[in-house]
Design an enzyme around this catalytic site. Structure first.
Site, PDB file in Angstrom:
ATOM      1  N   SER A 110      35.659  37.635  66.751  1.00 29.93           N
ATOM      2  CA  SER A 110      36.112  39.030  66.815  1.00 29.93           C
ATOM      3  C   SER A 110      36.971  39.261  68.057  1.00 29.93           C
ATOM      4  CB  SER A 110      34.871  39.952  66.864  1.00 29.93           C
ATOM      5  OG  SER A 110      35.234  41.304  67.075  1.00 29.93           O
ATOM      6  N   GLY A 111      37.778  40.291  67.981  1.00 33.08           N
ATOM      7  CA  GLY A 111      38.426  40.864  69.157  1.00 33.08           C
ATOM      8  C   GLY A 111      39.296  39.889  69.942  1.00 33.08           C
ATOM      9  N   ILE A 112      39.077  39.885  71.252  1.00 26.53           N
ATOM     10  CA  ILE A 112      39.916  39.106  72.163  1.00 26.53           C
ATOM     11  C   ILE A 112      39.772  37.610  71.884  1.00 26.53           C
ATOM     12  CG2 ILE A 112      40.173  38.463  74.593  1.00 26.53           C
ATOM     13  CD1 ILE A 112      39.482  41.458  75.254  1.00 26.53           C
ATOM     14  N   ASP A 133      30.478  31.546  67.807  1.00 30.29           N
ATOM     15  CA  ASP A 133      30.082  32.956  67.802  1.00 30.29           C
ATOM     16  C   ASP A 133      28.663  33.045  67.263  1.00 30.29           C
ATOM     17  OD1 ASP A 133      32.122  35.672  67.868  1.00 30.29           O
ATOM     18  OD2 ASP A 133      30.058  35.960  67.167  1.00 30.29           O
ATOM     19  N   ASP A 138      23.852  31.123  69.513  1.00 35.02           N
ATOM     20  CA  ASP A 138      23.476  32.200  70.430  1.00 35.02           C
ATOM     21  C   ASP A 138      23.654  31.676  71.853  1.00 35.02           C
ATOM     22  OD1 ASP A 138      22.459  34.155  72.000  1.00 35.02           O
ATOM     23  OD2 ASP A 138      20.440  34.140  71.125  1.00 35.02           O
ATOM     24  N   TYR A 160      26.596  45.653  82.848  1.00 36.75           N
ATOM     25  CA  TYR A 160      27.881  45.050  82.466  1.00 36.75           C
ATOM     26  C   TYR A 160      28.765  44.814  83.691  1.00 36.75           C
ATOM     27  CZ  TYR A 160      32.357  44.422  80.075  1.00 36.75           C
ATOM     28  OH  TYR A 160      33.556  43.923  79.638  1.00 36.75           O
ATOM     29  N   LYS A 217      30.056  41.119  85.230  1.00 34.73           N
ATOM     30  CA  LYS A 217      31.457  40.693  85.350  1.00 34.73           C
ATOM     31  C   LYS A 217      31.836  40.458  86.816  1.00 34.73           C
ATOM     32  CE  LYS A 217      32.525  40.766  80.938  1.00 34.73           C
ATOM     33  NZ  LYS A 217      32.867  39.544  80.194  1.00 34.73           N
ATOM     34  N   VAL A 248      41.063  47.311  75.834  1.00 36.17           N
ATOM     35  CA  VAL A 248      41.788  46.663  74.742  1.00 36.17           C
ATOM     36  C   VAL A 248      41.184  47.132  73.423  1.00 36.17           C
ATOM     37  CG1 VAL A 248      42.185  44.439  73.618  1.00 36.17           C
ATOM     38  CG2 VAL A 248      42.373  44.619  76.107  1.00 36.17           C
TER      39      VAL A 248
HETATM   40  P1  NAD Z   1      34.062  41.795  70.440  1.00 33.14           P
HETATM   41  O1  NAD Z   1      32.748  42.420  70.182  1.00 33.14           O
HETATM   42  O2  NAD Z   1      35.180  42.039  69.490  1.00 33.14           O
HETATM   43  O3  NAD Z   1      33.879  40.210  70.634  1.00 33.14           O
HETATM   44  C1  NAD Z   1      32.751  39.669  71.242  1.00 33.14           C
HETATM   45  C2  NAD Z   1      32.224  38.539  70.375  1.00 33.14           C
HETATM   46  O4  NAD Z   1      31.097  37.945  71.050  1.00 33.14           O
HETATM   47  C3  NAD Z   1      31.716  39.010  69.007  1.00 33.14           C
HETATM   48  O5  NAD Z   1      32.319  38.253  67.964  1.00 33.14           O
HETATM   49  C4  NAD Z   1      30.213  38.763  69.072  1.00 33.14           C
HETATM   50  O6  NAD Z   1      29.636  38.421  67.829  1.00 33.14           O
HETATM   51  C5  NAD Z   1      30.136  37.616  70.071  1.00 33.14           C
HETATM   52  N1  NAD Z   1      28.794  37.518  70.646  1.00 33.14           N
HETATM   53  C6  NAD Z   1      27.965  38.549  70.991  1.00 33.14           C
HETATM   54  N2  NAD Z   1      26.786  38.066  71.415  1.00 33.14           N
HETATM   55  C7  NAD Z   1      26.872  36.694  71.363  1.00 33.14           C
HETATM   56  C8  NAD Z   1      25.972  35.647  71.663  1.00 33.14           C
HETATM   57  N3  NAD Z   1      24.716  35.894  72.119  1.00 33.14           N
HETATM   58  N4  NAD Z   1      26.374  34.367  71.472  1.00 33.14           N
HETATM   59  C9  NAD Z   1      27.635  34.108  71.000  1.00 33.14           C
HETATM   60  N5  NAD Z   1      28.529  35.078  70.691  1.00 33.14           N
HETATM   61  C10 NAD Z   1      28.144  36.354  70.872  1.00 33.14           C
HETATM   62  O7  NAD Z   1      34.466  42.293  71.882  1.00 33.14           O
HETATM   63  P2  NAD Z   1      35.783  42.050  72.773  1.00 33.14           P
HETATM   64  O8  NAD Z   1      36.191  43.371  73.253  1.00 33.14           O
HETATM   65  O9  NAD Z   1      36.768  41.170  72.093  1.00 33.14           O
HETATM   66  O10 NAD Z   1      35.115  41.277  73.996  1.00 33.14           O
HETATM   67  C11 NAD Z   1      35.469  39.952  74.355  1.00 33.14           C
HETATM   68  C12 NAD Z   1      35.324  39.803  75.857  1.00 33.14           C
HETATM   69  O11 NAD Z   1      36.278  40.658  76.493  1.00 33.14           O
HETATM   70  C13 NAD Z   1      33.958  40.226  76.401  1.00 33.14           C
HETATM   71  O12 NAD Z   1      33.543  39.316  77.390  1.00 33.14           O
HETATM   72  C14 NAD Z   1      34.219  41.597  76.995  1.00 33.14           C
HETATM   73  O13 NAD Z   1      33.321  41.894  78.028  1.00 33.14           O
HETATM   74  C15 NAD Z   1      35.636  41.420  77.493  1.00 33.14           C
HETATM   75  N6  NAD Z   1      36.392  42.658  77.699  1.00 33.14           N
HETATM   76  C16 NAD Z   1      36.738  43.445  76.657  1.00 33.14           C
HETATM   77  C17 NAD Z   1      37.489  44.610  76.892  1.00 33.14           C
HETATM   78  C18 NAD Z   1      37.929  45.526  75.790  1.00 33.14           C
HETATM   79  O14 NAD Z   1      38.431  46.630  76.108  1.00 33.14           O
HETATM   80  N7  NAD Z   1      37.817  45.148  74.529  1.00 33.14           N
HETATM   81  C19 NAD Z   1      37.851  44.947  78.203  1.00 33.14           C
HETATM   82  C20 NAD Z   1      37.472  44.129  79.255  1.00 33.14           C
HETATM   83  C21 NAD Z   1      36.744  42.973  78.979  1.00 33.14           C
END
Ligand code: NAD
Length: 268
Positions: free
Chosen positions: A12-14, A33, A60, A152, A156, A185
């Site tokens: 997912s996501g980033i 994941d 996990d 959180y 970080k 993001v």
């Molecule tokens: P997201 O929820 O889209 O992606 C996170 C992924 O991590 C998910 O697919 C989830 O299933 C997986 N995950 C959760 N628990 C897990 C575990 N125990 N073991 C393995 N995988 C696990 O979120 P995102 O926004 O893409 O976040 C990605 C990273 O970017 C994170 O570290 C987040 O802190 C960081 N981040 C995000 C933002 C933002 O605005 N989206 C901003 C700053 C930092």
């Protein structure tokens, strides 16, 4: 043989977009994941984008042995050149509701897992006489506290120090460790849902638009690669400038007012 990248949180996501970028460069990929259901479509996207091979690992990573098992499985498929630690959680937790379980869950995934995965990779890379490059995904929250985000922000901030500490010890082995700290993001996350009200409040920045996962993915690819070969221990803020300061404040003093000689208590 093409280069091999391991990406956590790739469902997912980033993390998913980071994987797609490496795929476009012809990398072999290991996508990890906890959300097993998200991995097949992420892998399919990567194959379509040009990945040489794609391995998926449902894991996990917050468990004590999760990171070591992931790297062992990935390495068995071929030496790993790049590790991107993107899996992370950001549960809303007012400080007065904080308990040990929530605190540990956030630290274990956001801080411990990237460090243990780095150690697992570094041991194998050193034994094989190879270099490697690690990118930890941090956050603007590492520098600025927010309501409901004590675990959180702490996770970080610790991750950024762990990035420097790992870089310090591993540089002699040709292993670089850096971080990318995104600003807000837009992601369609089920693990980390965000209200539009929160998004609007947190996403102000000088460049005037919200971040997209690809803004982060392009920075990750660059920082992990040869062009950044003399950079280690660094945290690159990719945030539209939001960490420069407070963009949404009004002028601190009405325009045209003569400040000099004015009496009164105000903070500047
Ligand atoms: P997201 O929820 O889209 O992606 C996170 C992924 O991590 C998910 O697919 C989830 O299933 C997986 N995950 C959760 N628990 C897990 C575990 N125990 N073991 C393995 N995988 C696990 O979120 P995102 O926004 O893409 O976040 C990605 C990273 O970017 C994170 O570290 C987040 O802190 C960081 N981040 C995000 C933002 C933002 O605005 N989206 C901003 C700053 C930092």
């Amino acid at each position: 043989m093409s280069r091999h990248a391991v990406i956590t949180g790739a469902g997912s996501g980033i993390g998913r977009q980071v994987a797609a970028r490496f795929a476009g460069l012809g990398y072999r990929l290991t996508l990890a994941d906890i959300d097993a259901a998200a991995l097949p479509s992420a892998a399919e996207d990567c194959r379509a984008a040009g990945a040489a091979e794609v391995l998926t690992v449902a894991a996990d990573l917050a468990s004590p042995d999760g990171p070591e098992s992931l790297i062992a499985e990935a390495w068995a498929a071929g030496p790993v050149d790049v590790l991107v630690n993107s899996a992370g959680i950001y549960p809303a937790t007012p400080i007065l509701s904080l308990d040990a379980r929530t605190w540990d869950a956030v630290q274990n995934l956001n801080t411990r897992a990237p460090v243990l995965a780095t150690v697992a990779l570094a041991k194998r890379a050193i034994e094989a006489g190879r270099g490697a490059s690690v990118i930890n995904i941090s956050s603007g929250a590492a520098l600025r506290a927010r309501p409901g985000a004590a675990p959180y922000s702490t996770s970080k901030a610790a991750l950024e120090m762990a990035t420097r500490a790992s870089a310090l010890e591993l540089g002699q082995h040709g292993i670089r460790v850096n971080a990318v700290a995104p600003g807000f993001v837009t992601v369609n996350s089920s693990a980390n849902p965000v209200t539009e009200e929160y998004a609007a409040a947190v996403s102000g920045n000088p460049l005037g638009r919200r971040g997209e996962p690809d803004d982060i993915a392009r920075a990750v690819v660059w920082l992990s690669g040869e062009e950044a070969e003399w950079i280690t221990g660094e945290t690159l803020r990719v945030d539209g400038g939001s960490s420069t300061g407070a963009i949404n404040l009004p002028l601190h003093w009405p325009a045209g007012t003569a400040v000099q000689g004015k009496k009164g208590n105000h903070e500047g």
